[in-house]
Scaffold this active site. Structure first.
Site, short mmCIF file in Angstrom:
data_model
loop_
_atom_site.label_atom_id
_atom_site.label_comp_id
_atom_site.label_asym_id
_atom_site.label_seq_id
_atom_site.Cartn_x
_atom_site.Cartn_y
_atom_site.Cartn_z
N SER A 114 5.04 -7.15 -1.35
CA SER A 114 4.70 -7.17 0.07
C SER A 114 4.98 -8.56 0.63
O SER A 114 4.48 -9.56 0.10
CB SER A 114 3.21 -6.82 0.22
OG SER A 114 2.89 -6.69 1.57
N ALA A 115 5.77 -8.61 1.71
CA ALA A 115 6.28 -9.91 2.19
C ALA A 115 5.18 -10.89 2.60
O ALA A 115 5.32 -12.09 2.42
CB ALA A 115 7.23 -9.68 3.37
N HIS A 116 4.07 -10.37 3.15
CA HIS A 116 3.08 -11.32 3.71
C HIS A 116 2.31 -12.07 2.64
O HIS A 116 1.54 -12.97 2.95
CB HIS A 116 2.14 -10.61 4.69
CG HIS A 116 1.13 -9.67 4.10
ND1 HIS A 116 -0.19 -10.00 4.00
CD2 HIS A 116 1.24 -8.43 3.59
CE1 HIS A 116 -0.86 -8.99 3.47
NE2 HIS A 116 0.00 -8.02 3.21
N THR A 134 0.85 -1.20 0.00
CA THR A 134 0.00 0.00 0.00
C THR A 134 0.89 1.25 0.00
O THR A 134 0.73 2.15 -0.84
CB THR A 134 -0.93 0.00 1.24
OG1 THR A 134 -1.75 -1.16 1.17
CG2 THR A 134 -1.79 1.25 1.30
N CYS A 176 -25.15 -12.05 -2.83
CA CYS A 176 -26.51 -12.11 -3.34
C CYS A 176 -27.31 -10.91 -2.83
O CYS A 176 -26.99 -10.36 -1.78
CB CYS A 176 -27.15 -13.39 -2.86
SG CYS A 176 -26.29 -14.82 -3.52
N GLN A 193 0.80 -9.57 -6.03
CA GLN A 193 0.29 -10.95 -6.08
C GLN A 193 1.16 -11.88 -6.92
O GLN A 193 0.88 -13.07 -6.99
CB GLN A 193 -1.15 -10.96 -6.64
CG GLN A 193 -2.17 -10.33 -5.71
CD GLN A 193 -2.46 -11.17 -4.46
OE1 GLN A 193 -2.14 -12.35 -4.39
NE2 GLN A 193 -3.06 -10.54 -3.46
N THR A 204 12.94 4.67 10.90
CA THR A 204 13.85 3.55 11.18
C THR A 204 13.32 2.29 10.52
O THR A 204 12.13 1.97 10.61
CB THR A 204 13.98 3.34 12.71
OG1 THR A 204 14.49 4.56 13.26
CG2 THR A 204 14.92 2.19 13.04
N ASN A 264 -5.68 -9.45 -7.63
CA ASN A 264 -5.86 -10.16 -6.36
C ASN A 264 -7.23 -10.81 -6.21
O ASN A 264 -7.41 -11.68 -5.38
CB ASN A 264 -5.62 -9.21 -5.18
CG ASN A 264 -6.32 -7.89 -5.33
OD1 ASN A 264 -6.12 -7.17 -6.30
ND2 ASN A 264 -7.16 -7.55 -4.38
#
Ligand code: PMP
Length: 389
Positions: free
Chosen positions: A198-200, A71, A328, A178, A236, A150
């Site tokens: 993004s690492a996750h 992000t 729905c 992705q 940092t 994604n």
């Protein structure tokens, strides 16, 4: 039994990754900006992580900057480019991640840019002829088009877009969140200006990512502070996260072919099993059913509406974790902006299954049995109506 099948949302940390992070949680806690040995040791680890990421994507280490995730990296690429180069026109698509769409919408609202949305076909693929026409008509354009979607798993031809970008002297940003660690690509073969990860999403920790900034670009930082990351991103560094990101990407790259093979097979197995489970009127969104044109792990399915409740919630109650897109009309969930942008059958419940290397064929069997039970508990008239539609 719990089944996690929402790996496009996030993935489990690989035990090898956790091991690689541990020393930075315990012994190596120096600030990488400190000149003393404790700091220098940690700075060296960041530099090694930077070299690992760069090596895997064909970049040079000074083109990699660590961030808090994709992000932030998308925000930096877009806002930084628009503000540094006074870009007034951006080409994107309606199925980009909200980190892209909302950043661009903000700049449009503030009068900085006009946005052109490239046409998509009925499966959500980019119309490259339209893209070229837009580029021809608009000099000094920024293109922001993602590599892998994604929600529907579509893979965009970033090679072709990079050629167009070069031909029309545009700037090309692509969100590869992705696809990093899942599809191999080499930046030496393409003309990409900004790319994010993004690492996750590849079995690393949450809250850490990176941006590749082509050495020909230098953009205004969006987070100001102590001048870390060579002035591109103050604050940092998340050293523990960065160590985990590099290890996770190294493992993903090492095992890429085997993972791709296994995950593709899981998806194919799911498709073949669900098709004989006696549930009428199932359809697949985007390219997700295709082996060649989609991210191996993503499968986006529309199911007939249940007479009461949601299939995603019923699966959740049984310990099966998947994602819902649009719902729905008897449910109140907001629709997905991606599915709203492509012609997809309305008034169906949309479910995204996303597999990882940790899923098993037994889990697929279990999920199919659960889905089948949910539908077979439905009034037969309803199933009949759905089947005869
Ligand atoms: N882009 C895409 C394509 C994504 O799938 C995601 C995560 N859902 C993001 C950006 C945002 O990533 P992060 O969680 O690292 O901020």
């Amino acid at each position: 039994m719990e089944i996690y099948c929402d790996n496009a949302a996030t993935t489990a940390i690989d035990p090898e990754v956790a091991q690689a992070m541990l020393p930075f949680l315990t012994t190596h806690y120096g600030n990488p900006s400190s000149g003393h040995q404790a700091g220098r040791k940690v700075k060296l680890a960041i530099d090694q992580a930077r070299a690992t990421v760069a090596g895997i994507i064909g970049a040079s280490p000074d083109e990699i900057f660590f961030t808090s995730g994709a992000t932030e990296a998308n925000n930096l690429a877009l806002s930084g480019t628009i503000m540094t180069y006074e870009i007034s026109h951006v080409i994107t698509s309606k199925i980009e991640h909200k980190a892209v769409l909302q950043t661009l919408a903000k700049h449009e609202k503030e009068g900085d840019i006009e946005i052109s949305f490239v046409k998509l076909d009925e499966r959500g693929n980019i119309d490259l002829y339209h893209l070229e026409n837009l580029l021809r008509a608009n000099p000094r354009t920024l293109i922001s088009l993602m590599h892998g979607n994604n929600e529907i798993g579509n893979i965009t031809d970033i090679h072709a877009i990079s050629k167009l970008s070069q031909r029309y002297d545009a700037i090309f940003h692509t969100d590869t969140t992705q696809t990093i660690g899942k599809l191999r690509f080499d930046l030496k073969e393409m003309n990409i200006d900004f790319l994010v990860g993004s690492a996750h999403k590849f079995h690393g920790p949450k809250g850490v990512g990176f941006i590749y900034i082509n050495k020909n670009q230098r953009i205004k930082a969006q987070i100001l502070g102590g001048g870390q990351e060579r002035g591109q991103r103050g604050g940092t560094e998340n050293v523990i996260g960065i160590a985990g990101l590099a290890k996770a990407l190294e493992i993903a790259n090492r095992d890429l072919a085997a993972n791709h093979n296994k995950i593709s097979k899981l998806k194919q197995y799911f498709i073949s099993k669900v098709s004989i489970a006696g549930i009428p009127d199932i359809c697949y969104n985007g390219e997700s059913k295709s082996v060649e044109n989609s991210i191996a792990g993503i499968l986006n399915v529309s199911f007939p509406c249940l007479s009461q409740g949601s299939i995603v919630k019923k699966l959740d109650q049984q310990g099966i974790f998947v994602s819902g897109g649009s719902a729905c009309s008897n449910l109140t969930t907001a629709g997905s902006h991606v599915l709203n942008a492509i012609p997809c059958e309305k008034d169906k419940e949309n479910v995204r299954f996303s597999f990882s290397k940790f899923n098993t064929f037994e889990e697929v069997d279990h999920m199919i049995r659960s889905i089948s039970r949910i539908y077979h508990a439905e009034p037969s008239a309803l199933l009949h109506a759905a089947a005869s539609k």
